[in-house]
Each structure stands twice: as structure tokens, then as C-alpha cells.
Design a protein around this motif. Structure first.
Motif, PDB file in Angstrom:
ATOM      1  N   ILE A  46       0.539  -1.459   0.075  1.00 31.17           N
ATOM      2  CA  ILE A  46       0.036  -0.280  -0.202  1.00 31.17           C
ATOM      3  C   ILE A  46       0.738   1.367  -0.179  1.00 31.17           C
ATOM      4  N   LYS A  47       1.533   0.980   0.782  1.00 31.17           N
ATOM      5  CA  LYS A  47       2.938   2.413   0.774  1.00 31.17           C
ATOM      6  C   LYS A  47       3.943   2.621  -0.134  1.00 31.17           C
ATOM      7  N   LEU A  48       3.958   1.807  -0.816  1.00 27.02           N
ATOM      8  CA  LEU A  48       5.059   1.648  -1.922  1.00 27.02           C
ATOM      9  C   LEU A  48       3.894   2.265  -3.360  1.00 27.02           C
ATOM     10  N   SER A  49       2.679   1.512  -3.288  1.00 29.91           N
ATOM     11  CA  SER A  49       1.542   1.880  -4.252  1.00 29.91           C
ATOM     12  C   SER A  49       1.500   3.192  -4.430  1.00 29.91           C
ATOM     13  N   LYS A  50       1.125   3.993  -3.268  1.00 28.82           N
ATOM     14  CA  LYS A  50       1.180   4.787  -2.881  1.00 28.82           C
ATOM     15  C   LYS A  50       2.047   6.571  -3.120  1.00 28.82           C
ATOM     16  N   GLU A  51       3.512   5.771  -3.452  1.00 26.34           N
ATOM     17  CA  GLU A  51       4.153   6.286  -3.545  1.00 26.34           C
ATOM     18  C   GLU A  51       4.331   6.616  -5.027  1.00 26.34           C
ATOM     19  N   SER A  52       3.761   5.836  -6.068  1.00 28.18           N
ATOM     20  CA  SER A  52       4.508   5.583  -7.634  1.00 28.18           C
ATOM     21  C   SER A  52       2.877   6.081  -7.687  1.00 28.18           C
ATOM     22  N   VAL A  53       1.582   6.302  -7.398  1.00 25.51           N
ATOM     23  CA  VAL A  53       1.011   6.786  -8.026  1.00 25.51           C
ATOM     24  C   VAL A  53       0.849   8.310  -8.092  1.00 25.51           C
ATOM     25  N   ASP A  54       1.226   8.630  -6.883  1.00 31.22           N
ATOM     26  CA  ASP A  54       1.497  10.018  -6.067  1.00 31.22           C
ATOM     27  C   ASP A  54       2.466  10.791  -7.768  1.00 31.22           C
ATOM     28  N   TYR A  55       3.762   9.853  -7.568  1.00 35.33           N
ATOM     29  CA  TYR A  55       4.239  10.034  -8.692  1.00 35.33           C
ATOM     30  C   TYR A  55       3.825  10.518 -10.305  1.00 35.33           C
ATOM     31  N   MET A  56       2.834   9.154 -10.215  1.00 34.56           N
ATOM     32  CA  MET A  56       2.608   9.632 -11.038  1.00 34.56           C
ATOM     33  C   MET A  56       1.318  10.969 -11.890  1.00 34.56           C
ATOM     34  N   ASP A  57       0.889  11.010 -11.034  1.00 32.64           N
ATOM     35  CA  ASP A  57       0.112  12.048 -10.273  1.00 32.64           C
ATOM     36  C   ASP A  57       0.422  13.402 -11.343  1.00 32.64           C
ATOM     37  N   LYS A  58       1.577  13.184 -10.347  1.00 34.46           N
ATOM     38  CA  LYS A  58       2.346  14.964 -10.880  1.00 34.46           C
ATOM     39  C   LYS A  58       2.712  14.794 -11.917  1.00 34.46           C
ATOM     40  N   ASN A  59       3.066  13.676 -12.856  1.00 31.64           N
ATOM     41  CA  ASN A  59       3.854  13.623 -13.611  1.00 31.64           C
ATOM     42  C   ASN A  59       3.007  13.293 -15.550  1.00 31.64           C
ATOM     43  N   ASN A  60       2.060  13.373 -15.104  1.00 30.33           N
ATOM     44  CA  ASN A  60       0.560  13.389 -16.064  1.00 30.33           C
ATOM     45  C   ASN A  60      -0.276  13.894 -15.925  1.00 30.33           C
ATOM     46  N   PRO A  61      -1.454  14.461 -16.897  1.00 30.40           N
ATOM     47  CA  PRO A  61      -2.350  15.674 -16.742  1.00 30.40           C
ATOM     48  C   PRO A  61      -3.736  14.617 -16.323  1.00 30.40           C
ATOM     49  N   VAL A  62      -3.904  15.429 -14.968  1.00 26.30           N
ATOM     50  CA  VAL A  62      -4.819  14.828 -14.271  1.00 26.30           C
ATOM     51  C   VAL A  62      -5.825  15.369 -14.217  1.00 26.30           C
ATOM     52  N   ALA A  63      -7.209  15.561 -14.808  1.00 25.91           N
ATOM     53  CA  ALA A  63      -8.298  16.305 -15.326  1.00 25.91           C
ATOM     54  C   ALA A  63      -8.657  16.653 -13.834  1.00 25.91           C
ATOM     55  N   GLY A  64      -9.392  17.764 -13.571  1.00 23.99           N
ATOM     56  CA  GLY A  64      -9.803  18.354 -12.545  1.00 23.99           C
ATOM     57  C   GLY A  64     -10.983  17.944 -12.365  1.00 23.99           C
ATOM     58  N   PRO A  65     -12.238  18.505 -11.459  1.00 18.25           N
ATOM     59  CA  PRO A  65     -13.150  18.288 -10.719  1.00 18.25           C
ATOM     60  C   PRO A  65     -14.695  18.681 -11.441  1.00 18.25           C
ATOM     61  N   LYS A  66     -13.541  19.745 -12.456  1.00 17.04           N
ATOM     62  CA  LYS A  66     -15.029  20.013 -13.547  1.00 17.04           C
ATOM     63  C   LYS A  66     -14.791  20.080 -14.996  1.00 17.04           C
ATOM     64  N   ASP A  67     -13.979  19.181 -15.093  1.00 21.71           N
ATOM     65  CA  ASP A  67     -14.294  18.295 -16.201  1.00 21.71           C
ATOM     66  C   ASP A  67     -15.189  17.519 -16.914  1.00 21.71           C
ATOM     67  N   PRO A  68     -15.076  17.257 -18.147  1.00 25.52           N
ATOM     68  CA  PRO A  68     -16.158  16.384 -18.277  1.00 25.52           C
ATOM     69  C   PRO A  68     -15.646  15.068 -17.891  1.00 25.52           C
ATOM     70  N   TYR A  69     -14.849  14.980 -18.183  1.00 26.20           N
ATOM     71  CA  TYR A  69     -14.550  12.740 -18.184  1.00 26.20           C
ATOM     72  C   TYR A  69     -14.371  13.301 -16.705  1.00 26.20           C
ATOM     73  N   THR A  70     -13.917  13.940 -15.528  1.00 27.19           N
ATOM     74  CA  THR A  70     -14.225  13.514 -13.995  1.00 27.19           C
ATOM     75  C   THR A  70     -15.532  13.672 -13.675  1.00 27.19           C
ATOM     76  N   ILE A  71     -16.586  14.608 -13.827  1.00 28.09           N
ATOM     77  CA  ILE A  71     -17.641  14.780 -13.968  1.00 28.09           C
ATOM     78  C   ILE A  71     -18.135  12.857 -14.421  1.00 28.09           C
ATOM     79  N   ARG A  72     -18.384  12.384 -15.490  1.00 31.69           N
ATOM     80  CA  ARG A  72     -18.559  11.232 -16.239  1.00 31.69           C
ATOM     81  C   ARG A  72     -17.504  10.357 -15.131  1.00 31.69           C
ATOM     82  N   LEU A  73     -16.349  10.163 -14.861  1.00 33.69           N
ATOM     83  CA  LEU A  73     -16.051   8.990 -13.802  1.00 33.69           C
ATOM     84  C   LEU A  73     -17.003   9.253 -12.697  1.00 33.69           C
ATOM     85  N   ASN A  74     -17.179  10.010 -11.909  1.00 34.85           N
ATOM     86  CA  ASN A  74     -17.756  10.367 -10.138  1.00 34.85           C
ATOM     87  C   ASN A  74     -19.126   9.552 -10.585  1.00 34.85           C
ATOM     88  N   LYS A  75     -19.957  10.125 -11.788  1.00 35.70           N
ATOM     89  CA  LYS A  75     -21.673   9.590 -11.878  1.00 35.70           C
ATOM     90  C   LYS A  75     -21.861   8.475 -12.136  1.00 35.70           C
TER      91      LYS A  75
END
Length: 270
Positions: A46-75
Motif C-alpha cells: 500500500i505504501k509503495l503503491s501510494k508513492e508510485s501513484v503520487d509520482y504518476m499523478d504529478k507527472n501526468n495531466p489529471v482531469a480537474g473536478p469540473k472536467d467532463p471526464y471527471t464528472i462522468r467518472l464520478n457519476k
């Protein structure tokens, strides 16, 4: 737009066309010896996975909360943040790759390219499959292997019996190695079953799992997208997986013929 570092689609493909290769060379023997000595717990995963995904989140374009992709996924997945005893979090990477992955810490990442071609029911099936990999602890095996590659590349603590603290460079290597990993055919089959049961238990249309695999099968054909055939070679055949879903649905009286499955001409998320 930044390019995704490395891609894995557990439900269908092995490596992205942009995948960064890691050459272990002589370090492979060290990985093997270190893996035998390493005491690797769920907490470590869990610890190493979180470190990995935190790294990936920082180095890739993440859709914002109002982005249509995020809205659809949350729905679709707002009610599945706590699923089968797992605490899950979802984000969208705005990249063209047709992909999704999950980590041992419960992080699920979906690529916008996948959302562009999948219906809601198909996305539910794909992400249900990813949740299955977390529940079955397949992601624990993947992050352990990735950790061993990262420390062996730096020749650091490779034979230690405990998990070492990684520097930023090692975390990056671990993230890349994790996303280059592929699950066994047995693990993929078990995750397929989990996805089908997830769909059935939540009264979603299980045929979505069938049509998702049919679309992946189309992508693996030469003219659909150059390079995809190579990507799919190391995973179970998508057409066979689609037929396995069909048999389950027929047995359960849930089969409805979707007709001819084709790739959409326009994006399904706008």
C-alpha cells in the motif's frame, strides 16, 4: 499535454506504444535473490503503491473536478469508493492511450482515451476488472516486482529482508516498472470473473463486459490502430474473453444480443 510515462491496460494490453523499457541486464539475478529474502507485507504494498501513484499523478495531466471526464467518472463510481472492503479513489489521466490501471492502495486511474470509446456499462466492466486486481492482491505482486527492479537498478539494498526507503529517482523507476508489469492469464481470468460478478451484483448490464472486450479485440486488429496488435500479444485473447462473458450471461439468463459491436466514430465523453 504531457505524455503518459508508461501504460498498462490490465484488461487488454501490455505496453503502450510510448512505453519506456527498463533493461535489467545482470541485475536480474540480484532481483531474484532479493525477492526471496524480502519480507513484503500488505502495508508495504500500500505504501509503495501510494508513492508510485503520487509520482504518476504529478507527472501526468489529471482531469480537474469540473472536467467532463471527471464528472462522468464520478457519476459512475461515486457509490463505489468503498467497494468490497476496499477504499478506492478515482482520477482521469487526459491522455489518448486506451488504458486503465489500479494500485494496491486503492487508486484507480482511467485514461481519457479509454473513456472516449467506452459506454458507461463498458467502463463499469473495465474498472470492475481493475478493482478485482486490487481485491485479489494481484497489484501487491506487481508492486513488489517493481520495487525489486527499482532498487536493483541502483544496486541498493537488493538483498535486504525489509523494504527500503526510496529516493525520488527510485520511485520514478518503480512507477515505470509497475506499469510495465503484466498479470498472469490466471489473474486476468479471475479479474474478469470479479468484473462480471461486480456488474451482476450491482444490477448493471453485464453485456457491457462483453462489448468492452469486443472493442478491445477490434483495436488489436492490424488496421484499427497500428501497434495495438503487439500490445495485446502478451495478454489473453480479447475475443475469447468476450465469449467467456457471453457464456456466463447466457447461463444466468442475462444475455441480450448487442448486435454488431463497432468502435464509435465520435468521442463518448465531450
Amino acid at each position: 499535454m504531457k505524455k503518459i510515462i508508461v501504460c498498462l491496460i490490465c484488461i487488454g494490453a501490455a505496453h503502450s506504444l510510448h512505453a519506456q523499457k527498463i533493461n535489467l541486464g545482470k541485475a536480474a539475478d540480484v532481483v531474484s535473490k532479493g525477492a526471496k529474502a524480502l519480507t513484503f507485507t500488505n502495508e508495504d504494498a500500500i505504501k509503495l503503491s501510494k508513492e508510485s501513484v503520487d509520482y504518476m499523478d504529478k507527472n501526468n495531466p489529471v482531469a480537474g473536478p469540473k472536467d467532463p471526464y471527471t464528472i462522468r467518472l464520478n457519476k459512475l463510481f461515486a457509490k463505489h469508493k468503498s467497494q468490497d472492503g476496499l477504499n478506492l479513489n478515482y482520477k482521469v489521466y487526459k491522455v489518448k492511450d486506451i488504458n486503465a490501471f489500479a494500485c494496491a492502495d486503492g487508486s484507480v486511474r482511467v485514461f481519457s482515451g479509454l473513456m472516449d470509446i467506452m459506454t458507461d456499462n463498458e467502463l463499469l466492466a473495465v474498472i470492475g476488472h481493475e478493482i478485482g486486481h486490487v481485491k485479489n492482491q494481484d497489484t501487491k505482486d506487481a508492486i513488489k516486482s517493481a520495487y525489486m527492479k527499482a532498487v536493483a537498478l541502483d544496486a541498493a539494498s537488493s538483498a535486504s529482508s525489509t523494504v527500503a526507503t526510496l529516493n525520488n529517482s527510485q520511485v520514478g523507476k518503480m512507477a515505470n516498472a509497475f506499469l510495465e508489469a503484466s498479470h498472469s492469464k490466471k489473474q486476468e481470468s479471475e479479474a474478469d470473473t470479479y468484473s462480471y460478478d461486480f456488474m451482476k451484483a450491482n444490477k448493471y448490464d453485464v453485456v457491457g463486459a462483453y462489448t468492452a472486450f469486443k472493442k478491445l479485440a477490434l483495436l488489436s486488429q492490424g488496421s484499427a490502430q497500428s501497434g495495438f496488435q503487439k500490445m495485446f500479444n502478451s495478454h489473453p485473447d480479447s475475443e475469447k474473453r468476450a465469449q467467456a462473458i457471453k457464456k456466463k450471461a447466457e447461463k444466468d439468463g442475462l444475455w441480450k444480443d448487442p448486435g454488431t459491436v463497432t468502435l464509435p466514430a465520435a468521442k463518448l465523453t465531450k
